[in-house]
Design a protein around this motif. Structure first.
Motif, PDB file in Angstrom:
ATOM      1  N   ILE A 113       0.813  -1.225   0.000  1.00 44.15           N
ATOM      2  CA  ILE A 113       0.000   0.000   0.000  1.00 44.15           C
ATOM      3  C   ILE A 113       0.846   1.274   0.000  1.00 44.15           C
ATOM      4  CG2 ILE A 113      -0.270   0.243   2.517  1.00 44.15           C
ATOM      5  CD1 ILE A 113      -3.147   1.068   2.097  1.00 44.15           C
ATOM      6  N   VAL A 117       0.272   5.109  -1.945  1.00 40.18           N
ATOM      7  CA  VAL A 117       0.031   6.354  -1.213  1.00 40.18           C
ATOM      8  C   VAL A 117       1.147   7.352  -1.481  1.00 40.18           C
ATOM      9  CG1 VAL A 117      -0.004   7.322   1.135  1.00 40.18           C
ATOM     10  CG2 VAL A 117      -1.377   5.306   0.595  1.00 40.18           C
ATOM     11  N   LEU A 179      -4.893   6.098   1.669  1.00 35.08           N
ATOM     12  CA  LEU A 179      -5.345   5.522   0.399  1.00 35.08           C
ATOM     13  C   LEU A 179      -6.770   5.985   0.106  1.00 35.08           C
ATOM     14  CD1 LEU A 179      -4.289   3.477  -1.793  1.00 35.08           C
ATOM     15  CD2 LEU A 179      -5.954   1.906  -0.824  1.00 35.08           C
ATOM     16  N   TYR A 184      -7.645   5.690  -5.602  1.00 35.05           N
ATOM     17  CA  TYR A 184      -7.476   4.238  -5.486  1.00 35.05           C
ATOM     18  C   TYR A 184      -8.278   3.650  -4.331  1.00 35.05           C
ATOM     19  CZ  TYR A 184      -4.073   5.579  -8.892  1.00 35.05           C
ATOM     20  OH  TYR A 184      -3.494   6.130 -10.013  1.00 35.05           O
TER      21      TYR A 184
END
Lengths: 217, 210
Positions: A113, A117, A179, A184
């Motif tokens: 992740i 970001v 996020l 996304y």
């Protein structure tokens, strides 16, 4: 007795992890801002707290700690008597599951992740740069595979470590929050149990408070 | 029923679990997982670790994955057996346990993968990645050098899990062309010489096919 001092920034993911713990246990604390743009984190005063030159760092009397997951564990242990036990260290079977999913956050979830970001939020917003779409796309594929595992887990278990909210759930918050501020966020639509888990944990007062200090709120 | 370790003695992460079991003097059964044939991605294994990675430890009813969760679990459950790897409530211990995971591991494991593992599995080493990671690791080890000049072990005066979690990667790096990243730093080298002389580590090291 006085509280603890957290050196960091409310918009920093790792500072937010610790802030959440402090809020969850109702600890008395002071947040002393460290300015990343001016390089304050690399100057001698801060290097004396964290020789790796990163935020956050925590001072509790003579004790100094760094690494947000270590600081968080310290805070959660210290204030365990407040009634909020997010580590379950008195129960080996439960604490083992907390540790497994804490490691999953650190070794599986975070590496997938954080590039998304970083590229889609931090690069444009804090460095005035252009996101690298190739990195985002590659990371999204990795992240979806991770989310498949989380979806299966959260279909069988209300929270990651079991039927109880724990530090393992909390530790996922900062990057996931960021996020959700990017386009996304839609990736979660395909994972209904993950989405429901996220909605549940972000309804906690501590999460709302810390979230308000972060970007995109 | 003996503790089961699903893994391989070549795997950095499985070695972490094996090392802690040896420090505790515990009996265990090593169940090899044939990574080359994709055994770790088959349903039988995914039932143990949904992320499809080694190691997994099975101790009675408990199934634990993620090597650092495993080592903490073993050190906690078997605290009275063998060396006590957990100091009571030490902030320095928790900090340096995390330092291994956040600062040390990413760079050193990347170098070991490039230099040692890739050639074994028919992949080509990316030397530019090796140099990039070596630079990162060197900067991290500068901090370790200063820390170990004032501390005999990473958490203070005694050997703990915080030292042990580092050991498989250091062992592997010393078998690679980048060994000097460790050996060029006197206090880091002295720390390694001390901890690698432990009988339990010698038992672990003897099983590593490198």
């Amino acid at each position: 007795m006085g509280g603890v001092i957290l050196y960091g920034s409310p918009i920093s993911t790792c500072s937010a992890r610790v802030l959440l713990c402090l809020e969850e246990v109702g600890a008395e604390y002071q947040l002393v801002p460290i300015s990343m743009p001016t390089g304050e984190h690399k100057k001698p005063d801060h290097l004396a707290r964290n020789p790796f030159g990163q935020i956050p760092a925590l001072e509790d009397g003579d004790l100094v700690l760094f690494e947000s997951r270590a600081i968080s564990r310290y805070v959660l242990r210290k204030y365990k008597e407040s009634g909020t036990d997010l580590l379950k260290e008195g129960n080996l079977a439960k604490s083992a599951m907390v540790d497994v999913w804490l490691e999953a956050e650190s070794q599986q979830y975070n590496p997938a992740i954080s590039p998304i970001v970083y590229q889609s939020l931090f690069v444009p917003k804090m460095r005035g740069g252009t996101p690298d779409q190739a990195i985002i796309d590659a990371s999204l594929e990795k992240f979806k595979k991770v989310l498949e595992v989380y979806e299966a887990r959260l279909s069988k278990s209300k929270y990651l470590a079991g039927d109880f909210f724990s530090f393992a759930d909390l530790s996922h918050f900062p990057y996931t929050k960021y996020l959700m501020v990017t386009p996304y966020a839609s990736v979660f639509e395909s994972y209904p149990h993950v989405k429901a888990w996220w909605k549940d944990i972000t309804s906690r007062p501590a999460f709302k408070k810390v979230s308000a200090g972060m970007l995109g709120s | 029923m003996a503790i089961k370790v699903y893994g391989l003695t070549l795997s950095n992460n499985a070695l972490r679990a094996i090392a802690v079991l040896n420090e505790k003097g515990l009996d265990y059964e090593l169940c090899p997982v044939d990574l080359q044939s994709g055994a770790h991605k088959k349903p039988e294994f995914l039932a143990l670790n949904p992320f499809g990675q080694i190691p997994v430890v099975q101790d009675g009813d408990e199934i634990i994955f993620e090597s650092r969760a495993i080592t903490r679990y073993i050190a906690t459950k078997y605290k009275e057996s063998g060396a006590d790897l957990l100091p009571d409530n030490s902030a320095k211990f928790e900090t340096w346990l995390q330092v291994e995971s956040s600062q040390f591991y990413p760079a050193i494991s990347a170098i070991n993968f490039e230099l040692l593992i890739k050639p074994m599995i028919g992949m080509t080493t990316d030397m530019s990645n090796v140099e990039k990671q070596a630079e990162k690791l060197s900067a991290v080890l500068d901090v370790y050098e200063a820390h170990l000049a004032k501390n005999k072990y990473v958490a203070g005066d005694v050997f703990t899990l915080a030292d042990l979690n580092h050991m498989p990667e250091v062992f592997l790096l010393l078998k690679s062309p980048k060994a000097e990243l460790i050996t060029s730093k006197p206090h880091v080298k002295a720390w390694w010489d001390d901890i690698s002389a432990r009988p339990a580590w010698k038992k672990t090291a003897a099983s590593i096919p490198v």
